[in-house]
Design a protein around this motif. Sequence first.
Motif, PDB file in Angstrom:
ATOM      1  N   ILE A 129       0.851  -1.187   0.000  1.00  0.00           N
ATOM      2  CA  ILE A 129       0.000   0.000   0.000  1.00  0.00           C
ATOM      3  C   ILE A 129       0.885   1.235   0.000  1.00  0.00           C
ATOM      4  CG2 ILE A 129      -1.844   1.233   1.205  1.00  0.00           C
ATOM      5  CD1 ILE A 129      -2.544  -1.423   2.589  1.00  0.00           C
ATOM      6  N   ARG A 130       0.653   2.134  -0.926  1.00  0.00           N
ATOM      7  CA  ARG A 130       1.406   3.376  -1.011  1.00  0.00           C
ATOM      8  C   ARG A 130       0.619   4.481  -0.310  1.00  0.00           C
ATOM      9  NH1 ARG A 130       5.464   3.083  -5.187  1.00  0.00           N
ATOM     10  NH2 ARG A 130       5.338   1.098  -6.294  1.00  0.00           N
ATOM     11  N   TYR A 131       1.300   5.213   0.555  1.00  0.00           N
ATOM     12  CA  TYR A 131       0.651   6.228   1.371  1.00  0.00           C
ATOM     13  C   TYR A 131       1.204   7.618   1.066  1.00  0.00           C
ATOM     14  CZ  TYR A 131      -0.806   2.316   4.380  1.00  0.00           C
ATOM     15  OH  TYR A 131      -1.336   1.155   4.869  1.00  0.00           O
ATOM     16  N   SER A 132       0.421   8.619   1.415  1.00  0.00           N
ATOM     17  CA  SER A 132       0.914   9.981   1.460  1.00  0.00           C
ATOM     18  C   SER A 132       0.939  10.443   2.909  1.00  0.00           C
ATOM     19  CB  SER A 132       0.018  10.912   0.636  1.00  0.00           C
ATOM     20  OG  SER A 132      -1.263  11.026   1.234  1.00  0.00           O
ATOM     21  N   ARG A 133       1.638  11.528   3.169  1.00  0.00           N
ATOM     22  CA  ARG A 133       1.773  12.175   4.476  1.00  0.00           C
ATOM     23  C   ARG A 133       2.682  11.393   5.423  1.00  0.00           C
ATOM     24  NH1 ARG A 133      -3.451  13.792   7.349  1.00  0.00           N
ATOM     25  NH2 ARG A 133      -2.096  15.425   8.223  1.00  0.00           N
ATOM     26  N   ILE A 134       2.356  10.136   5.699  1.00  0.00           N
ATOM     27  CA  ILE A 134       3.167   9.318   6.604  1.00  0.00           C
ATOM     28  C   ILE A 134       2.884   7.848   6.294  1.00  0.00           C
ATOM     29  CG2 ILE A 134       1.422   9.218   8.438  1.00  0.00           C
ATOM     30  CD1 ILE A 134       3.747   9.559  10.457  1.00  0.00           C
ATOM     31  N   SER A 135       3.899   7.005   6.452  1.00  0.00           N
ATOM     32  CA  SER A 135       3.736   5.589   6.111  1.00  0.00           C
ATOM     33  C   SER A 135       3.738   4.709   7.354  1.00  0.00           C
ATOM     34  CB  SER A 135       4.847   5.121   5.174  1.00  0.00           C
ATOM     35  OG  SER A 135       4.745   3.725   4.942  1.00  0.00           O
ATOM     36  N   PRO A 136       2.673   3.930   7.587  1.00  0.00           N
ATOM     37  CA  PRO A 136       2.654   2.983   8.707  1.00  0.00           C
ATOM     38  C   PRO A 136       3.783   1.957   8.643  1.00  0.00           C
ATOM     39  CG  PRO A 136       0.450   3.291   7.844  1.00  0.00           C
ATOM     40  CD  PRO A 136       1.384   3.970   6.872  1.00  0.00           C
ATOM     41  N   TYR A 137       4.275   1.653   7.440  1.00  0.00           N
ATOM     42  CA  TYR A 137       5.358   0.677   7.314  1.00  0.00           C
ATOM     43  C   TYR A 137       6.612   1.123   8.051  1.00  0.00           C
ATOM     44  CZ  TYR A 137       2.663  -1.451   3.495  1.00  0.00           C
ATOM     45  OH  TYR A 137       1.689  -2.047   2.739  1.00  0.00           O
ATOM     46  N   PHE A 138       6.840   2.428   8.145  1.00  0.00           N
ATOM     47  CA  PHE A 138       8.045   2.926   8.793  1.00  0.00           C
ATOM     48  C   PHE A 138       8.046   2.627  10.294  1.00  0.00           C
ATOM     49  CE2 PHE A 138       9.017   6.591   5.575  1.00  0.00           C
ATOM     50  CZ  PHE A 138       9.052   5.674   4.547  1.00  0.00           C
ATOM     51  N   TYR A 139       6.863   2.367  10.840  1.00  0.00           N
ATOM     52  CA  TYR A 139       6.727   2.156  12.289  1.00  0.00           C
ATOM     53  C   TYR A 139       6.246   0.741  12.614  1.00  0.00           C
ATOM     54  CZ  TYR A 139       7.242   7.176  12.169  1.00  0.00           C
ATOM     55  OH  TYR A 139       7.729   8.445  11.935  1.00  0.00           O
ATOM     56  N   ASP A 140       6.447  -0.166  11.666  1.00  0.00           N
ATOM     57  CA  ASP A 140       5.907  -1.518  11.785  1.00  0.00           C
ATOM     58  C   ASP A 140       6.767  -2.434  12.646  1.00  0.00           C
ATOM     59  OD1 ASP A 140       3.868  -3.315  11.189  1.00  0.00           O
ATOM     60  OD2 ASP A 140       4.957  -4.174   9.505  1.00  0.00           O
ATOM     61  N   VAL A 141       8.009  -2.038  12.904  1.00  0.00           N
ATOM     62  CA  VAL A 141       8.921  -2.847  13.718  1.00  0.00           C
ATOM     63  C   VAL A 141       9.112  -2.175  15.070  1.00  0.00           C
ATOM     64  CG1 VAL A 141      11.285  -3.683  13.963  1.00  0.00           C
ATOM     65  CG2 VAL A 141      10.135  -3.847  11.753  1.00  0.00           C
ATOM     66  N   TRP A 142       8.964  -2.958  16.131  1.00  0.00           N
ATOM     67  CA  TRP A 142       9.252  -2.489  17.483  1.00  0.00           C
ATOM     68  C   TRP A 142      10.628  -3.000  17.901  1.00  0.00           C
ATOM     69  CZ3 TRP A 142       4.018  -3.703  20.405  1.00  0.00           C
ATOM     70  CH2 TRP A 142       3.057  -2.774  19.985  1.00  0.00           C
ATOM     71  N   VAL A 143      11.397  -2.137  18.541  1.00  0.00           N
ATOM     72  CA  VAL A 143      12.747  -2.484  18.985  1.00  0.00           C
ATOM     73  C   VAL A 143      12.889  -2.133  20.460  1.00  0.00           C
ATOM     74  CG1 VAL A 143      15.215  -2.060  18.693  1.00  0.00           C
ATOM     75  CG2 VAL A 143      13.705  -2.020  16.692  1.00  0.00           C
ATOM     76  N   CYS A 144      13.323  -3.094  21.252  1.00  0.00           N
ATOM     77  CA  CYS A 144      13.682  -2.815  22.642  1.00  0.00           C
ATOM     78  C   CYS A 144      15.131  -2.351  22.661  1.00  0.00           C
ATOM     79  CB  CYS A 144      13.509  -4.040  23.532  1.00  0.00           C
ATOM     80  SG  CYS A 144      14.085  -3.761  25.238  1.00  0.00           S
ATOM     81  N   ASN A 145      15.346  -1.115  23.034  1.00  0.00           N
ATOM     82  CA  ASN A 145      16.687  -0.556  22.987  1.00  0.00           C
ATOM     83  C   ASN A 145      17.571  -1.028  24.137  1.00  0.00           C
ATOM     84  OD1 ASN A 145      18.478   0.901  21.481  1.00  0.00           O
ATOM     85  ND2 ASN A 145      17.899   2.905  22.294  1.00  0.00           N
TER      86      ASN A 145
ATOM     87  N   ALA B 285      13.625   2.789   8.689  1.00  0.00           N
ATOM     88  CA  ALA B 285      12.688   1.669   8.564  1.00  0.00           C
ATOM     89  C   ALA B 285      13.410   0.425   8.058  1.00  0.00           C
ATOM     90  CB  ALA B 285      11.546   2.042   7.626  1.00  0.00           C
ATOM     91  N   ILE B 286      14.270   0.578   7.058  1.00  0.00           N
ATOM     92  CA  ILE B 286      15.024  -0.555   6.512  1.00  0.00           C
ATOM     93  C   ILE B 286      15.937  -1.149   7.577  1.00  0.00           C
ATOM     94  CG2 ILE B 286      16.881  -1.156   4.900  1.00  0.00           C
ATOM     95  CD1 ILE B 286      15.526   0.728   2.875  1.00  0.00           C
ATOM     96  N   GLN B 287      16.625  -0.303   8.337  1.00  0.00           N
ATOM     97  CA  GLN B 287      17.484  -0.802   9.410  1.00  0.00           C
ATOM     98  C   GLN B 287      16.693  -1.621  10.414  1.00  0.00           C
ATOM     99  OE1 GLN B 287      19.455   2.532  11.253  1.00  0.00           O
ATOM    100  NE2 GLN B 287      20.273   3.304   9.316  1.00  0.00           N
ATOM    101  N   ARG B 288      15.514  -1.149  10.764  1.00  0.00           N
ATOM    102  CA  ARG B 288      14.704  -1.831  11.770  1.00  0.00           C
ATOM    103  C   ARG B 288      14.132  -3.138  11.229  1.00  0.00           C
ATOM    104  NH1 ARG B 288      13.272   1.770  16.169  1.00  0.00           N
ATOM    105  NH2 ARG B 288      11.220   0.797  16.436  1.00  0.00           N
TER     106      ARG B 288
END
Length: 258
Positions: free
Chosen positions: A55-71, A115-118
């Motif tokens: 799915i291609r989005y405008s404004r902001i992409s949910p895919y960028f926040y799809d991975v959770w990382v415990c720092n 997003a790619i790193q995550r």
Amino acid sequence: MSKEINNTILYNPDEQLSMLYNRKVTCPVCEAVFNAKSIKKNSYRILKKDSDFFIRYSRISPYFYDVWVCNECGYASIKTDFENLSDYAADKIREKITPKWHKKNYPEVYDINIAIQRYKLSLLNYYTIGARESKKAMNYLKLAWMYRLKEDDKNELQFLNQALENLSTAYYNEPSPIYGMNKFTTMYLIGELKRRLDKSEDSLIWFSQIITSTMSPQKIKDLARTQKDLIKSEPSEKEPELENKSNKKDGGFFSKFH
């Protein structure tokens, strides 16, 4: 859509900061509590849906926040999998990931490179814990989509191929539904990935099985028929993507993929 336009639409930190909120999450590995970035409802708009469910989005992409990382410990996964971790898997993270982990300084707003790193960190965790091939397949697929946004064909095809290999293994070895997809949706996605990887003859077999089955849903039959006709009419060209003219938030068939 050019790379420059994509970057402008999907990375405007000042605008996007107001679209985000923090969700408290407890890490199942180390029990640290951290803030996971989430997107407020109605913040993003759908521009288009590709034929492999991207799915291609405008404004902001949910895919960028799809991975959770415990720092704290380095545990990462696609958010739908994050809390579903066995004791054995948690032990593997503590043994293999945590000793080598160095905390990351992530910004308030994520761009495509973050997003790619995550996604790659999530994939490393999946391999470390011996996750199902379906989970790895979805991770690879979303990585391919990120490279599609970057218009990096080489990396996109590389990760599409890995997604196909893992999804095919999952199809034959895991019970349905596979990552939220019923049998025929999985079959369609395998066929479509094969088509995108220039395996047209194999792709036609998968699409034909869907079309001729009395059990496959009509929506999936229509998708398979469209792509089968495309192969026969334009075997050497990429297809135009399946467009979505609505700007409403998606809540149906495609929602499982973001």
